[in-house]
Design an enzyme around this catalytic site. Sequence first.
Site, PDB file in Angstrom:
ATOM      1  N   GLY A  86       0.820  -1.210   0.000  1.00 43.65           N
ATOM      2  CA  GLY A  86       0.000   0.000   0.000  1.00 43.65           C
ATOM      3  C   GLY A  86       0.852   1.258   0.000  1.00 43.65           C
ATOM      4  N   ASN A 167      -7.152   4.071   9.444  1.00 44.76           N
ATOM      5  CA  ASN A 167      -6.627   2.816   9.980  1.00 44.76           C
ATOM      6  C   ASN A 167      -6.686   2.732  11.501  1.00 44.76           C
ATOM      7  OD1 ASN A 167      -4.633   4.852   9.072  1.00 44.76           O
ATOM      8  ND2 ASN A 167      -3.275   3.710  10.425  1.00 44.76           N
ATOM      9  N   GLN A 195      -7.540   0.150   4.021  1.00 46.22           N
ATOM     10  CA  GLN A 195      -8.368  -0.438   5.081  1.00 46.22           C
ATOM     11  C   GLN A 195      -9.791  -0.737   4.614  1.00 46.22           C
ATOM     12  OE1 GLN A 195      -7.520  -1.383   8.169  1.00 46.22           O
ATOM     13  NE2 GLN A 195      -5.414  -0.617   8.127  1.00 46.22           N
ATOM     14  N   SER A 215      -3.852  -2.880  -0.446  1.00 49.92           N
ATOM     15  CA  SER A 215      -2.758  -3.729   0.037  1.00 49.92           C
ATOM     16  C   SER A 215      -3.285  -5.118   0.378  1.00 49.92           C
ATOM     17  CB  SER A 215      -2.152  -3.080   1.287  1.00 49.92           C
ATOM     18  OG  SER A 215      -1.147  -3.909   1.814  1.00 49.92           O
ATOM     19  N   GLY A 216      -2.548  -6.152  -0.034  1.00 53.77           N
ATOM     20  CA  GLY A 216      -3.026  -7.519   0.144  1.00 53.77           C
ATOM     21  C   GLY A 216      -3.132  -7.988   1.583  1.00 53.77           C
ATOM     22  N   HIS A 217      -2.169  -7.581   2.410  1.00 49.97           N
ATOM     23  CA  HIS A 217      -2.100  -8.217   3.741  1.00 49.97           C
ATOM     24  C   HIS A 217      -3.193  -7.772   4.701  1.00 49.97           C
ATOM     25  CE1 HIS A 217       0.025  -5.084   6.294  1.00 49.97           C
ATOM     26  NE2 HIS A 217       0.271  -4.601   5.095  1.00 49.97           N
ATOM     27  N   THR A 253      10.534  -8.566 -12.533  1.00 45.51           N
ATOM     28  CA  THR A 253       9.746  -9.788 -12.727  1.00 45.51           C
ATOM     29  C   THR A 253       8.607  -9.845 -11.711  1.00 45.51           C
ATOM     30  OG1 THR A 253      11.711 -10.861 -13.551  1.00 45.51           O
ATOM     31  CG2 THR A 253       9.915 -12.312 -12.852  1.00 45.51           C
ATOM     32  N   CYS A 340       3.497   3.714  19.693  1.00 40.29           N
ATOM     33  CA  CYS A 340       3.548   2.819  18.522  1.00 40.29           C
ATOM     34  C   CYS A 340       4.952   2.403  18.131  1.00 40.29           C
ATOM     35  CB  CYS A 340       2.710   3.369  17.389  1.00 40.29           C
ATOM     36  SG  CYS A 340       3.511   4.037  15.980  1.00 40.29           S
TER      37      CYS A 340
HETATM   38  N1  PLP Z   1      -2.561   3.052   4.263  1.00 40.09           N
HETATM   39  C1  PLP Z   1      -3.283   2.634   5.287  1.00 40.09           C
HETATM   40  C2  PLP Z   1      -4.579   3.305   5.598  1.00 40.09           C
HETATM   41  C3  PLP Z   1      -2.844   1.577   6.079  1.00 40.09           C
HETATM   42  O1  PLP Z   1      -3.565   1.164   7.119  1.00 40.09           O
HETATM   43  C4  PLP Z   1      -1.605   0.970   5.754  1.00 40.09           C
HETATM   44  C5  PLP Z   1      -1.065  -0.117   6.606  1.00 40.09           C
HETATM   45  O2  PLP Z   1      -1.307  -0.163   7.784  1.00 40.09           O
HETATM   46  C6  PLP Z   1      -0.900   1.437   4.647  1.00 40.09           C
HETATM   47  C7  PLP Z   1      -1.399   2.483   3.917  1.00 40.09           C
HETATM   48  C8  PLP Z   1       0.393   0.821   4.244  1.00 40.09           C
HETATM   49  O3  PLP Z   1       0.162  -0.434   3.653  1.00 40.09           O
HETATM   50  P1  PLP Z   1       1.388  -1.454   3.493  1.00 40.09           P
HETATM   51  O4  PLP Z   1       1.659  -2.010   4.836  1.00 40.09           O
HETATM   52  O5  PLP Z   1       0.892  -2.476   2.531  1.00 40.09           O
HETATM   53  O6  PLP Z   1       2.519  -0.661   2.952  1.00 40.09           O
END
Ligand code: PLP
Length: 412
Positions: A86, A167, A195, A215-217, A253, A340
């Site tokens: 992300g 987030n 999110q 973002s995938g995770h 790749t 944090c």
């Molecule tokens: N943007 C938001 C709102 C997020 O919550 C996060 C990750 O916590 C990100 C961007 C960043 O994503 P990534 O961890 O895939 O870089």
Amino acid sequence: MNPSNHKKEGSPEPMDRKVYADNAATTAVSPQVLESMLPFYREIYGNPSSLYSLGQAARAPLEEARATVAQALGAKPNEIYFTSCGTESDNWAIKSAAKAGLKKGKNHIVTTAFEHHAVLHTCQALEKEGFTVTYLPVHRNGIVSAQEVEAALTDRTALVTIMYANNEIGTLQPIPEIGAVCRQHGVLFHTDAVQAVGQVEIDVKAQNIDMLSLSGHKLHAPKGIGALYVRSGVVLPNFLDGGAQERGKRGGTENVASIVGLATAIREACSTIAQRQARLIPMRDRLIAGLSKIDRSHLNGDPEKRLPGNVSFCFEGVEGESMLLLLDLNGISASSGSACTSGSLDPSHVLLAIGLPHEVAHGSLRLSLGDYNTEADVDYILEVLPPIIDRLRSMSPLWERIQKGELVYHLD
Ligand code: PLP
């Protein structure tokens, strides 16, 4: 397996319980996602750019994955670029729009004060290059209005970048309205939907979104894979100069297994949004109702316009990190908006942006529920958390002053 609960059969001991309530930080890779990925490590390991059949066997699923991601967002396949996360998507979108704007004499960006650092720090980097950035306030409810966005636009505005869902406090922004305002004024609109994808319905065309990061995770795909949607017609400079991958805009790749995993995850998440909301919202609201009963507790952000699984509170007279450690000792993974990972003692910029005093922001807790959480997890959190807060308050000089009326916060 339910990764959120590893309770042994027949064992009532609370210490045996594991509750993963930090799905906004990351999620477990789902069994379906993992299954869909494995062939691309084992058998179909060819390079999708290779002409022989083993390479071409990887090319077709790569393009199918692009079509799947596009479909989930209401986009066209050639509007989707795969990225590593992300953060990369945010950087690419914002810096591209800034660069394109500058060519037309536009050097102003509008965003909010409570974006993720992937957006905020990118905007700050652009400020150092001479851009002017307006950081809109988000008020106590954690929401910015389309009227406020409109009022901030000037004839030099190159980009509006506003997150779909926050987030930390989970609040949902009026994205369709903001999109309409931007389109009306001919200003590019990017949204960080990291999110939000799979949690709320997103249609980039109907909502007038020009660029969107995901973002995938956050949705049961692996870490290290993301995507950027860019409306066709929007100028997008290369992110990585190199080979012809991603239509020559991001050489390197392709991470085929993760791209396929991302597509599996998005297909699953976006086709079950209504069910997810129907399951998570009552759990979220029960947790909110239970935690609201704690003396001097405050829900952060709008009670309704928030992500289905987000519960964010501040507890006066409590220190966030201590709360997390005691929760962890009881098997609960959660997060706090204070200090944090940075190791800094400053409270989160999100909580300060919604107007919380520093001391109150230090007592914050985010519980983010996801697909693997159950009603029993909610019960367990409601059982474990109040005594932890009592215990921490009994040791807190701040709490003593709050109780004596020497410290009064007017928050609600
Ligand atoms: N943007 C938001 C709102 C997020 O919550 C996060 C990750 O916590 C990100 C961007 C960043 O994503 P990534 O961890 O895939 O870089």
